[in-house]
Scaffold this motif. Structure first.
Motif, short mmCIF file in Angstrom:
data_model
loop_
_atom_site.label_atom_id
_atom_site.label_comp_id
_atom_site.label_asym_id
_atom_site.label_seq_id
_atom_site.Cartn_x
_atom_site.Cartn_y
_atom_site.Cartn_z
N HIS A 281 0.85 -1.19 0.00
CA HIS A 281 0.00 0.00 0.00
C HIS A 281 0.88 1.23 0.00
CE1 HIS A 281 1.09 0.37 4.23
NE2 HIS A 281 0.70 -0.88 4.41
N GLN A 394 -4.11 2.38 3.28
CA GLN A 394 -4.01 0.93 3.10
C GLN A 394 -4.68 0.48 1.80
OE1 GLN A 394 -2.23 -0.61 5.67
NE2 GLN A 394 -2.08 1.49 6.43
N ALA A 395 -5.59 1.30 1.28
CA ALA A 395 -6.32 0.92 0.06
C ALA A 395 -5.72 1.53 -1.20
CB ALA A 395 -7.78 1.34 0.19
N HIS A 396 -4.59 2.22 -1.08
CA HIS A 396 -3.97 2.88 -2.23
C HIS A 396 -2.71 2.14 -2.65
CE1 HIS A 396 -6.41 6.66 -2.38
NE2 HIS A 396 -6.68 6.28 -1.14
#
Length: 467
Positions: A281, A394-396
């Motif tokens: 991430h 965390q989602a990138h």
């Protein structure tokens, strides 16, 4: 460590930074209208035969400045001195009232220096300060705390940490020993080669430390920093409560004695790690800092047996084309920033930039070398990066934080080197997207690279056929 590796380290960690500092000082001197500056060296002929030969070749002098290979002035006042001469000189300044002439360093500094050498020699250093008597050369040897060149053990450091005053460095010695013990564990190494052949292949072979091992090392150092802060705070509280004597040594130990990872260093580390294909991430290094310094996680350095030296196997070469064979990659180009920059940074001439090879990438600025603006790095890491940031990133994709550091100009690239970093980003993003397309974990991706690598001879045959 191989001799050529030691030479690279000496160049990268000593000569290049010293050259940059000198260049900065020369610019300041020119702006003030001063004459050229002179570098004072602490070299001694008697240190070793090789050192003496090198000093003679450079014509170093103790009494007059001489010009080095770069035409810069240097002087070596200790050129002909012995160890005893150095300590005798320090002894002359150990008593404030008996100093032969004023000098910049304090009596306390001399006392601490003497104590360091005594502690590094099992408490048996023969230097007596402020008194007459026999003085013999001390056997202590100090170096970079993580230096592995000295052998299996750093005896001076081990001697020091046996004393309560220097016990805070025990974790640093553990880290050094871990580096030494694991250097031949090839499972901790990167498989993807850094060079692209003319036929569009990269080598599959253990090379630099892997992403996961670099993250482990970062977490260990961040933990040592956090533990040192806790130690200093507890020591200060104990001194205030009268639980330990009020001595100069204990007052010194109320301060944090080291910081291995500063915010500026953390940003530079994050920039490099976020371009790696296994970065899970964005902001991987800053997230690790947050976990240690804000969430209270601790990563202890493990005790491991020393791995024996083994042959480094070349698995062959893996075809990537121009990093477009099986997955797309645009590297540091940031389409989102190109849309937003006109609103967020209206004063900019352009919303994006181009590399020296003409490739469009995220906006960036340049300086003499890869640099980080310390104040802005500290502000972002210690103030802006809160739990909301931590959870959101965390989602990138990892590469987004590399683009962020450049677009926000917190990190600047070396002048004329932008294409080099674009190539690094493209390489990392290509393998990240290939793993995503094939739905492979990092371990599975490594096995895929090995199983699909062609031998060197096969690769040459394929190249010949293509030609």
């Amino acid at each position: 460590m191989p001799a050529n590796a030691r030479e690279r380290n000496a160049t990268d960690w000593k000569l290049i930074p010293q050259g940059r500092l000198r260049a900065a000082l020369e610019r300041d001197a020119t702006a003030r209208g001063d004459r050229e500056i002179c570098t004072v060296l602490g070299n001694r002929m008697a240190e070793s035969t090789s050192r003496g030969v090198a000093m003679l070749a450079r014509a170093e002098s103790a009494i007059a400045p001489t010009r080095d290979a770069n035409s810069a002035l240097t002087i070596s006042p200790l050129r002909d001195g012995s160890v005893d001469d150095v300590w005798l000189m320090l002894t002359m300044f150990a008593d404030e009232e008996k100093r032969p002439f004023p000098c910049a360093f304090s009596v306390r500094s001399i006392e601490r220096l003497s104590d360091l050498y005594r502690a590094g020699n099992d408490g048996m250093c023969g230097v007596v300060l402020g008194e007459s008597g026999q003085r013999t050369a001390c056997g202590s040897r100090f170096r970079c705390v993580f230096c592995c060149v000295v052998g299996d053990r750093d005896k001076s450091l081990e001697s020091m940490i046996r004393e309560p005053e220097h016990a805070y460095m025990a974790g640093l010695n553990d880290f050094r020993n871990y580096l030494l013990a694991t250097q031949w564990d090839l499972k901790r190494r990167e498989l993807v080669g850094r060079s692209l052949s003319s036929a569009g292949y990269v080598r599959v072979q253990p090379d630099v430390l892997s992403f996961w091992e670099r993250m482990n090392l970062l977490r260990y150092l961040l933990t040592l920093d956090a533990l040192e802060i806790e130690r200093a705070e507890q020591h200060d509280a104990d001194l205030a409560a009268g639980l330990i004597p009020d001595t100069p040594e204990n007052r010194d130990l109320c301060d944090v004695q080291f910081e291995m990872i500063t915010p500026s260093q953390l940003v530079a580390i994050d920039f490099m790690l976020s371009m790696h294909h296994y970065a899970p991430h964005a902001f991987p290094a800053v997230s690790a800092w947050y976990e240690v310094h804000r969430l209270g996680r601790r990563y202890r350095i493990p005790k491991v047996d020393t791995f024996p030296k083994v042959p480094i196997r070349n698995h062959g070469r893996f075809r990537v084309g121009q990093f477009d064979a099986e997955a797309p990659a645009e590297g540091l180009r940031y389409f989102g920033a190109e849309q937003w920059n006109r609103y967020r940074h209206p004063g900019r001439v352009s919303t994006y930039a181009q590399t020296t090879a003409g490739e469009s990438v995220v906006y960036f600025e340049q300086s003499d070398h890869l640099d980080v603006i310390a104040e802005r790095a500290c502000e972002f890491v210690t103030c802006s990066f809160d739990y909301d940031w931590y959870a959101r990133v965390q989602a990138h994709a990892g590469i987004e934080s590399a683009r962020f550091w450049l677009n926000e100009t917190i990190l600047t690239l070396p002048t004329g080197k932008s294409q080099r970093y674009q190539e690094m980003a493209v390489r990392g993003q290509y393998f990240a997207r290939l793993a995503e397309r094939l739905n492979l974990t990092p371990t599975e991706m490594d096995q895929y690279l090995i199983s699909h690598a062609v031998k060197e001879v096969q690769q040459l045959d394929l190249f010949s056929m293509a030609a």
